[in-house]
Design a protein around this motif. Sequence first.
Motif, short mmCIF file in Angstrom:
data_model
loop_
_atom_site.label_atom_id
_atom_site.label_comp_id
_atom_site.label_asym_id
_atom_site.label_seq_id
_atom_site.Cartn_x
_atom_site.Cartn_y
_atom_site.Cartn_z
N THR A 281 -32.43 69.92 -70.19
CA THR A 281 -33.79 69.15 -70.02
C THR A 281 -33.49 67.92 -68.69
O THR A 281 -32.45 67.72 -68.55
N ARG B 28 -45.79 62.44 -65.71
CA ARG B 28 -44.91 62.36 -67.00
C ARG B 28 -44.29 63.48 -67.28
O ARG B 28 -45.04 64.37 -67.32
N ALA C 246 -39.63 64.64 -73.02
CA ALA C 246 -38.17 64.69 -73.48
C ALA C 246 -37.64 66.01 -73.35
O ALA C 246 -36.49 66.37 -73.17
N ALA D 208 -30.53 60.80 -69.51
CA ALA D 208 -30.15 59.73 -70.69
C ALA D 208 -28.41 59.93 -70.89
O ALA D 208 -28.04 59.36 -71.30
N MET E 285 -38.31 54.94 -67.15
CA MET E 285 -37.74 55.44 -68.45
C MET E 285 -38.42 54.90 -69.59
O MET E 285 -38.70 53.66 -69.85
N SER F 209 -30.93 67.25 -76.84
CA SER F 209 -32.11 68.08 -76.45
C SER F 209 -31.64 69.31 -76.11
O SER F 209 -31.60 70.38 -77.07
N CYS G 251 -34.87 64.99 -69.17
CA CYS G 251 -34.54 63.63 -69.68
C CYS G 251 -33.12 63.68 -70.35
O CYS G 251 -32.59 62.43 -70.39
N LEU H 126 -35.08 58.89 -75.31
CA LEU H 126 -35.84 58.68 -73.80
C LEU H 126 -36.79 59.71 -74.28
O LEU H 126 -36.57 61.06 -73.98
N THR H 127 -38.02 59.47 -74.30
CA THR H 127 -39.11 60.31 -74.64
C THR H 127 -40.04 60.92 -73.48
O THR H 127 -40.62 61.82 -73.53
N GLU H 128 -39.89 60.03 -72.45
CA GLU H 128 -40.50 60.27 -71.24
C GLU H 128 -40.06 59.64 -69.83
O GLU H 128 -39.57 58.63 -69.89
N ILE H 129 -40.36 60.33 -68.88
CA ILE H 129 -39.98 59.98 -67.49
C ILE H 129 -41.17 59.71 -66.75
O ILE H 129 -41.86 60.81 -66.60
#
Lengths: 167, 310
Positions: free
Chosen positions: B110, B70, B73, B116, B135, B31, B112, B166-169
């Motif tokens: 980032t 939310r 990523a 990650a 996650m 990322s 995420c 991992l697209t979102e926390i």
Amino acid sequence: MARHNVTVTVNGEAHSREVDSRLLLVHLIRDELALTGTHIGCDTTHCGACTVLVDGVPTKSCTVLAVQADGADIGTVEGLADANGMSALQEGFMQEHGLQCGFCTPGMLMTGTALLAANANPSEAEIREAISGNLCRCTGYVNIVKAVEYAAAKMAGADAPADGEDN
Amino acid sequence: MIPPQFDYHAPGSLEEALALLGELDDAKVMSGGQSLLPMLKLRLATPANIVDIGRIPGLDSITESGGSLRIGALVTETALEENATVAERYPILLDTAKVIADPLVRNRATICGNVAHGDPANDHPATMLALRAQMVATGPKGERTIGVDDFFHGLFMTSLDPGEILTEIRIPAPGERSGGAYLKLERKVGDYAVAGVAVQLELDKNGKVTRAGIGLTNLGFAPIRASAAEKALTGATLLEQRGFKGAIARVRGIFSGGLDADEVIAAAAQAAADATDPVADRRGSVEYKRNMARVLTARAIRQALSRAGG
């Protein structure tokens, strides 16, 4: 297969090169485009000597791939001065003796330029926070902070309508 | 230092990224690249392919909805620091972002990616443990949600499959009287923690701790949840009681055999130190790091309490 066409605008001028995936942005700038004002210091994301602006955001160019910068607008120290001479921040470094050996200076100037673009009147704490990713081993930072303050004051003065003293 | 040879891919959509991860051998997701690129230079990572998700639109938003914060990523540390909702309602996240590396690195790094990466020296994992985050991993079969307690397995090891991103926390929105803090001891700006402690507390209207979350940074081979310390705090009333009312409460406490706030906090801090498994290195000895975990836990509890309105 690991070659890619990259086009970047550096200090307003577009350049296209075919580069390896692994070429770092700082090497594109220094080796391919021959703009050696951007320095390589630690090469480990610590010192900030390689700081350039990527779409206006100060970035350590030793930790960005050239391919990641494809399409980006890059600013380096060579782009700070214009036909009227040095930028206010460059002048500040000269007037306030903001450098000794000068190695960190290009990175300091780029970080400082971005800071002043976002915050025209930064406090000393804000300046010190902003440059905390740029290491200087000569000055102890005092005169670098003064240089940024000089530039902020000069830019504020230049914006004032009553100021008629500049050439 | 020149990174090793690899091929680079810049997908324009999540679907394209997942397809690439499915068909390429030995691919690594990137990322911001602020951890991965230094590792490449040092040959600590030598993937054959890098899939740069940095150009995928729609992954860079921070929103509070459905009872959660939310974080997409591609949200950078700088974006998190500048977010008004985060500053107002999730100060522990702001504490954490501010002590990561330096502002230039944070412009690209980032949240995420930090999580990650699975590095127990990274700062966000402890905070995510304290906040009991979820996650969201997206793979070829769609999305799945992984609780933070099931996410970290050891040095650079997480529950993410090689084909997942991992697209979102998702962080549960804090209750009315809650507060958190992240404290990190570092030798110099931008260094990894000697010790780091994240504490998130939720209180009821009488000031009793109804929920405690405590995560520890760089004190073992994975981010650590200090469960015994959480237990020591849960159910206790830790508010500083001043004046006549405070004196009465303290006397009542003594007669009922209860512990006072200082004793509870000290016991929790010791329990957190006991949960650590640090290694001796240039940042200090095992004993020193354990003791710093104890000291920082006590301080973080007090700060979390004060932010919770204690």
